[in-house]
Write a protein that holds these residues in place. Sequence first.
Motif, mmCIF file in Angstrom:
data_model
loop_
_atom_site.group_PDB
_atom_site.id
_atom_site.type_symbol
_atom_site.label_atom_id
_atom_site.label_comp_id
_atom_site.label_asym_id
_atom_site.label_seq_id
_atom_site.Cartn_x
_atom_site.Cartn_y
_atom_site.Cartn_z
ATOM 1 N N SER A 1 -8.179 -3.997 -17.699
ATOM 2 C CA SER A 1 -8.750 -5.000 -16.994
ATOM 3 C C SER A 1 -8.041 -5.407 -15.805
ATOM 4 C CB SER A 1 -9.353 -6.022 -17.704
ATOM 5 O OG SER A 1 -8.331 -6.739 -18.160
ATOM 6 N N THR A 2 -6.607 -5.299 -15.820
ATOM 7 C CA THR A 2 -5.645 -5.465 -14.717
ATOM 8 C C THR A 2 -4.912 -4.410 -14.589
ATOM 9 O OG1 THR A 2 -3.986 -6.441 -16.609
ATOM 10 C CG2 THR A 2 -5.493 -8.142 -15.640
ATOM 11 N N ARG A 3 -5.560 -3.252 -14.227
ATOM 12 C CA ARG A 3 -4.925 -2.103 -13.935
ATOM 13 C C ARG A 3 -4.129 -2.142 -12.604
ATOM 14 N NH1 ARG A 3 -6.168 3.198 -15.702
ATOM 15 N NH2 ARG A 3 -5.457 4.880 -14.202
ATOM 16 N N PRO A 4 -3.034 -1.548 -12.810
ATOM 17 C CA PRO A 4 -2.049 -1.833 -11.537
ATOM 18 C C PRO A 4 -2.646 -0.764 -10.559
ATOM 19 C CG PRO A 4 -0.607 -1.316 -13.378
ATOM 20 C CD PRO A 4 -2.086 -1.430 -13.746
ATOM 21 N N LYS A 5 -2.170 -1.178 -9.088
ATOM 22 C CA LYS A 5 -2.545 -0.317 -7.986
ATOM 23 C C LYS A 5 -1.303 -0.250 -6.994
ATOM 24 C CE LYS A 5 -6.270 -0.581 -4.395
ATOM 25 N NZ LYS A 5 -7.280 -1.071 -3.818
ATOM 26 N N LEU A 6 -1.278 0.872 -6.420
ATOM 27 C CA LEU A 6 -0.168 1.142 -5.510
ATOM 28 C C LEU A 6 -0.861 0.899 -4.250
ATOM 29 C CD1 LEU A 6 2.729 2.205 -4.808
ATOM 30 C CD2 LEU A 6 1.934 4.498 -5.270
ATOM 31 N N ILE A 7 -0.044 0.225 -3.263
ATOM 32 C CA ILE A 7 -0.405 0.179 -1.842
ATOM 33 C C ILE A 7 0.615 0.573 -1.137
ATOM 34 C CG2 ILE A 7 -1.339 -1.456 -0.140
ATOM 35 C CD1 ILE A 7 -2.190 -3.358 -2.491
ATOM 36 N N LEU A 8 0.268 1.397 -0.037
ATOM 37 C CA LEU A 8 1.401 2.163 0.509
ATOM 38 C C LEU A 8 1.038 1.828 2.035
ATOM 39 C CD1 LEU A 8 1.199 5.798 -0.836
ATOM 40 C CD2 LEU A 8 3.061 3.963 -1.196
ATOM 41 N N ILE A 9 1.897 0.737 2.723
ATOM 42 C CA ILE A 9 1.546 0.495 4.106
ATOM 43 C C ILE A 9 2.873 1.097 4.785
ATOM 44 C CG2 ILE A 9 1.713 -1.491 5.639
ATOM 45 C CD1 ILE A 9 0.337 -3.227 3.472
ATOM 46 N N ASN B 1 10.390 9.136 0.912
ATOM 47 C CA ASN B 1 10.168 9.969 -0.501
ATOM 48 C C ASN B 1 8.954 9.102 -1.077
ATOM 49 O OD1 ASN B 1 10.412 11.564 -2.556
ATOM 50 N ND2 ASN B 1 12.551 10.877 -2.943
ATOM 51 N N HIS B 2 7.732 8.947 -0.355
ATOM 52 C CA HIS B 2 6.598 8.607 -0.825
ATOM 53 C C HIS B 2 6.053 9.489 -1.982
ATOM 54 C CE1 HIS B 2 6.450 6.653 2.951
ATOM 55 N NE2 HIS B 2 5.453 5.760 2.386
ATOM 56 N N THR B 3 6.379 10.576 -2.079
ATOM 57 C CA THR B 3 6.092 11.577 -3.243
ATOM 58 C C THR B 3 6.567 11.056 -4.726
ATOM 59 O OG1 THR B 3 5.808 13.379 -1.825
ATOM 60 C CG2 THR B 3 6.320 13.783 -3.861
ATOM 61 N N LEU B 4 7.680 10.501 -4.554
ATOM 62 C CA LEU B 4 8.593 10.089 -5.766
ATOM 63 C C LEU B 4 7.866 8.736 -6.482
ATOM 64 C CD1 LEU B 4 10.812 10.111 -7.821
ATOM 65 C CD2 LEU B 4 12.038 8.807 -6.097
ATOM 66 N N ILE B 5 7.590 8.018 -5.477
ATOM 67 C CA ILE B 5 6.718 6.799 -5.790
ATOM 68 C C ILE B 5 5.612 7.098 -6.382
ATOM 69 C CG2 ILE B 5 5.986 4.532 -5.103
ATOM 70 C CD1 ILE B 5 8.980 5.048 -5.361
ATOM 71 N N LEU C 1 3.469 -2.775 -4.043
ATOM 72 C CA LEU C 1 3.514 -2.526 -2.510
ATOM 73 C C LEU C 1 4.852 -1.609 -2.027
ATOM 74 C CD1 LEU C 1 2.085 -3.448 -0.162
ATOM 75 C CD2 LEU C 1 3.513 -5.515 -0.051
ATOM 76 N N TYR C 2 4.534 -0.753 -1.316
ATOM 77 C CA TYR C 2 5.493 0.041 -0.542
ATOM 78 C C TYR C 2 5.289 -0.017 1.083
ATOM 79 C CZ TYR C 2 8.812 3.835 -0.112
ATOM 80 O OH TYR C 2 10.111 4.569 0.415
ATOM 81 N N ILE C 3 6.066 -0.626 1.582
ATOM 82 C CA ILE C 3 6.115 -0.799 2.974
ATOM 83 C C ILE C 3 7.230 0.138 3.447
ATOM 84 C CG2 ILE C 3 6.345 -2.344 4.879
ATOM 85 C CD1 ILE C 3 5.738 -4.690 3.265
ATOM 86 N N ALA C 4 6.712 1.354 4.338
ATOM 87 C CA ALA C 4 7.700 2.223 4.683
ATOM 88 C C ALA C 4 7.168 3.094 5.663
ATOM 89 C CB ALA C 4 8.443 2.996 3.544
ATOM 90 N N PHE D 1 -4.036 3.764 1.148
ATOM 91 C CA PHE D 1 -3.018 4.080 2.200
ATOM 92 C C PHE D 1 -3.547 2.813 3.227
ATOM 93 C CE2 PHE D 1 -2.922 7.817 -0.267
ATOM 94 C CZ PHE D 1 -1.803 8.243 -0.046
ATOM 95 N N ILE D 2 -2.581 2.172 4.027
ATOM 96 C CA ILE D 2 -2.926 1.415 5.145
ATOM 97 C C ILE D 2 -1.952 1.639 6.179
ATOM 98 C CG2 ILE D 2 -2.997 -1.181 5.989
ATOM 99 C CD1 ILE D 2 -3.468 -1.930 3.166
ATOM 100 N N CYS D 3 -2.364 2.458 7.403
ATOM 101 C CA CYS D 3 -1.504 2.893 8.366
ATOM 102 C C CYS D 3 -1.737 1.813 9.565
ATOM 103 C CB CYS D 3 -2.136 4.164 8.780
ATOM 104 S SG CYS D 3 -2.187 5.600 7.449
#
Length: 568
Positions: A397-405, A353-357, A343-346, A435-437
């Motif tokens: 089956s537990t594949r990671p997910k990146l959530i950008l808020i 630097n969302h690109t780096l993440i 989870l990245y809240i920014a 992406f959650i804006c």
Amino acid sequence: MAVILLSTLAILLLSPWIIPYALHTLSRILGSHIRSKTLSRRETLFDFTKSDLQIQGLPLPISEDGDWEKIEGCAVGSAPNGDKPDKEWKGVIGFFHPFCNAGGGGERVLWAAIRACQRRWPEAVCVVYTGDHDTAKEQIIKRVQDRFNITLHPPTLHFLYLSTRHYVLSSTYPHFTLLGQSLGSLILSLDAFTLLVPDIFIDTMGYSFALWLSKLLFPNVPTAAYVHYPTISMDMLQSLDASDDETKGKGLNAGAGVGWRGKAKKMYWHIFAWLYSHTGSTIDVVMTNSSWTQSHIRSLWGPKRSPSSHAIEVVFPPVAVEELETAIPVSAESEKDRLPHLLYIAQFRPEKNHTLIIQSFSRLLHSLPQSPSSPSSPSPSSIPSPSTIPSPSTTASTRPKLILIGSVRDDDDKKRVYKLRLLVHSLGIKEDVEFICDAKWPVVLEHLGRSSVGVNGMWNEHFGIGVVEYEASGLISVVNDSGGPRGDIVVMVEGGRTGFHASTEEEYADAFREALDLSVEEKVAMRLRARKSARRFTEEVFAGKWISHMETLVSLQMKLSPPLLPPG
């Protein structure tokens, strides 16, 4: 002839004293004229306040929720001679925050500060100078409630709308942006003063030039600055000379000090740093949001400040630590409800630097063993094959997910989100990134409770409220190895780590992998240490320290000039 020569010589000799004296005299006359022009608006605001209080009932109780006494106890009296300012003080506190509706960490500080002032001085009037002229007072207050869960008292809160905010937008100045925005803040602050001259003037966005102008025009108005990030710092100056290997992740201007253009830029930045130091040295009370910011502000403003000036102190931003601890359990049992989400809240700003993440996350995903159900696409050439990186125990089956808020302030932010979506698509991880804006607080809370890892990607992040929210929620933080996240937040607790530090794509990917690979026992232990670390940044601690400094300002204001009392 001799008389003329002697007169000319006398003028030249006296000019170092005459010119400053004339400037100060003219500024005082102008300030007095501006103040007299705004007295009618001041009376109108107090009339509105009195009317609203009569309609809605009594002012906000000092102990509204039963814990103000604790907050007051945290406030170490710093008023002159140890005196406590009268709780019946009824002056006007002006908050200079042109982007008050942005919804970021800086805005949380603003609203928490106003709430603390409303509880400490129930009959004082808080005025916010803002450029959000398309948003009504009720809408702003509702957004504050939805985004930060901070309840404000409407009768004693007013908004004055600025018409010159474009003068502080970076887009207004394609060249000499720092100087342009700072000089633009002079125009914007003059716009604010022509609307109303407050009894205390506080900048909560970083416009030291505005505070300098206030002190020049109104020497009897105490000023304060809450500094989130120095406009310029020694790190920025040093980054201009960074080598090719050092530029990545060191700011937008890293390595730009080469050639004649680079030398000119360095000279310009040094001149600006001198101006910035001068304006900052005139501020009565200075608070910084982290030890990293404090260090830079002390080096820039400290040498020019009067020896009798108040010390530059750290006041950590308020974070909803208690609420997060109550809402989100941390135990071996609750671990079953957490997903391998990062989870990245920014805010969607370039420096975050969302690109780096995203690229680091892509590197992690392409090192995972692929299953038939996993999205299949060629790995980018910049990403090593799975054989070069040890595969984590995380299965497909537990594949990671990146959530950008994050909040989206304007069209530039919208374009930035669009480009990030294109990047995600080109890396072949479209299904793995969300992406959650402009999320409301309940949505943020839900993801804090279900995710496993909290991410921060900004180089020299001034503090990192989002990182504290990660810790309070029990997330394992992976943060940039710089600034506040490294120095103040993600630190050792009880001899153990509370998270990981990283700078490059490889380091971030490795840290993501290590955090996800921890055993249940190790994860729970680290989450509990992180939560303990977060308790240093509660809203109660912030309110206590904020009021301590406000008492200094109120006492100083009463000493310099008793406030103009409201009519009646």
